[in-house]
Design a protein around this motif. Sequence first.
Motif, PDB file in Angstrom:
ATOM      1  N   LYS A 182       0.817  -1.218   0.000  1.00 12.44           N
ATOM      2  CA  LYS A 182       0.000   0.000   0.000  1.00 12.44           C
ATOM      3  C   LYS A 182       0.854   1.273   0.000  1.00 12.44           C
ATOM      4  CE  LYS A 182      -3.866  -2.032   2.587  1.00 12.44           C
ATOM      5  NZ  LYS A 182      -4.590  -2.022   3.892  1.00 12.44           N
ATOM      6  N   LYS A 183       1.999   1.221   0.644  1.00 13.48           N
ATOM      7  CA  LYS A 183       2.723   2.454   0.960  1.00 13.48           C
ATOM      8  C   LYS A 183       4.078   2.598   0.285  1.00 13.48           C
ATOM      9  CE  LYS A 183       0.587   2.525   5.568  1.00 13.48           C
ATOM     10  NZ  LYS A 183       0.860   2.452   7.028  1.00 13.48           N
ATOM     11  N   GLN A 184       4.480   1.651  -0.556  1.00 10.55           N
ATOM     12  CA  GLN A 184       5.846   1.701  -1.074  1.00 10.55           C
ATOM     13  C   GLN A 184       6.126   2.966  -1.879  1.00 10.55           C
ATOM     14  OE1 GLN A 184       7.183  -1.745  -3.287  1.00 10.55           O
ATOM     15  NE2 GLN A 184       9.155  -0.791  -3.769  1.00 10.55           N
ATOM     16  N   ASN A 185       5.216   3.356  -2.767  1.00 12.03           N
ATOM     17  CA  ASN A 185       5.439   4.575  -3.556  1.00 12.03           C
ATOM     18  C   ASN A 185       5.527   5.802  -2.660  1.00 12.03           C
ATOM     19  OD1 ASN A 185       5.782   3.676  -6.159  1.00 12.03           O
ATOM     20  ND2 ASN A 185       3.704   4.094  -6.816  1.00 12.03           N
ATOM     21  N   SER A 186       4.630   5.876  -1.683  1.00  9.99           N
ATOM     22  CA  SER A 186       4.633   6.999  -0.750  1.00  9.99           C
ATOM     23  C   SER A 186       5.933   7.022   0.048  1.00  9.99           C
ATOM     24  CB  SER A 186       3.436   6.892   0.188  1.00  9.99           C
ATOM     25  OG  SER A 186       3.465   7.909   1.163  1.00  9.99           O
ATOM     26  N   TYR A 187       6.374   5.848   0.481  1.00 11.93           N
ATOM     27  CA  TYR A 187       7.623   5.747   1.235  1.00 11.93           C
ATOM     28  C   TYR A 187       8.814   6.192   0.386  1.00 11.93           C
ATOM     29  CZ  TYR A 187      11.865   3.608   2.985  1.00 11.93           C
ATOM     30  OH  TYR A 187      13.171   3.409   3.383  1.00 11.93           O
ATOM     31  N   THR A 188       8.877   5.736  -0.844  1.00 11.19           N
ATOM     32  CA  THR A 188      10.021   6.031  -1.719  1.00 11.19           C
ATOM     33  C   THR A 188      10.062   7.503  -2.110  1.00 11.19           C
ATOM     34  OG1 THR A 188       9.870   3.770  -2.595  1.00 11.19           O
ATOM     35  CG2 THR A 188      11.202   5.319  -3.859  1.00 11.19           C
TER      36      THR A 188
END
Length: 316
Positions: A182-188
């Motif tokens: 769910k959050k990988q793009n936001s994290y990166t």
Amino acid sequence: MTDTKLLEQFRSFYFRNYPNDMETQIEYFAIFGGLGLEVDTTQPIYLLIEDLILENFTYLNAKVEELTLGNAINKRLLNALAVGDRRIFSAFNRAGLNNGNGGAALNYLQERGLVQIEYSREEPAKSLNPNGKLKKEIARHRISHKVLFTHPFIRFWFYFIYPNIRNIQNKKYERLFESLEKKQNSYTSLVFEELSEVLLNYNLRDAQILSSGSYWDAKIEIDILTITNDERVYVAECKWTNHRVTKKELHKLQEKCERLGIEPSQIIFFSKRGFSKELKQKQGKDLALYSSEDFEALVKNASNTQQIKNLFDPYL
């Protein structure tokens, strides 16, 4: 200013692992950067997390405990900084800390080399009337500095591993991987933003940079605002999403500049997935567009013999 430590880590990761393209380099570096391991970037990230992190969890967790002194306040603050907006006061609130114990923890984390402060460039609010008073909501606003992690892997740990630590200790990884999905793009996005500033300043290396970094105040945030000694102003936004950047984003950034009362010498967009045809047609001296492959400039002429110290050396 250009973050030389992050640039050194980025180059070290590249020459250790030689990913096939810069999108892969950025995505994998955002997780494993600073860990000091060889990473097979042809393998899926989920598999690598299991093999390199979860299978070695006992060792890595012991190292994190050593770095944080096993102190619950230090770890809560790192988690709050990893998942929040990076503002110091809001991180204290999220972690349930006050200025006293939160400030002491932040000082330790700085001294240990885990985080660094990004200082706000917001000017204190003033009344136009010398004897006037500010509105309550303006007077109550506190200018807050932000915090950056010095190694991507430490942020990854406190963003994804720390909140799921009990399940991981019990070999239950489902929630971790659900969260990552769910959050990988936001994290990166944050690592991409940091690297984008490095690339911008690298391209401006012949100029004298007076000020560079993100800009934020009570109402406006801009990913990158760089000012050179010849009074040129560069304003940039960074988009690590699976969508192309369109003219709509340009209009939004122009509106932010108008509200701040600045006239940018050049507007810049950094994008994972490129740009719409309309936006490409506007590219020129007033608008620069950078895609993932442009980050190759950071490693193209660098030496591959440089050895840097990672927080997890020696490993296993």
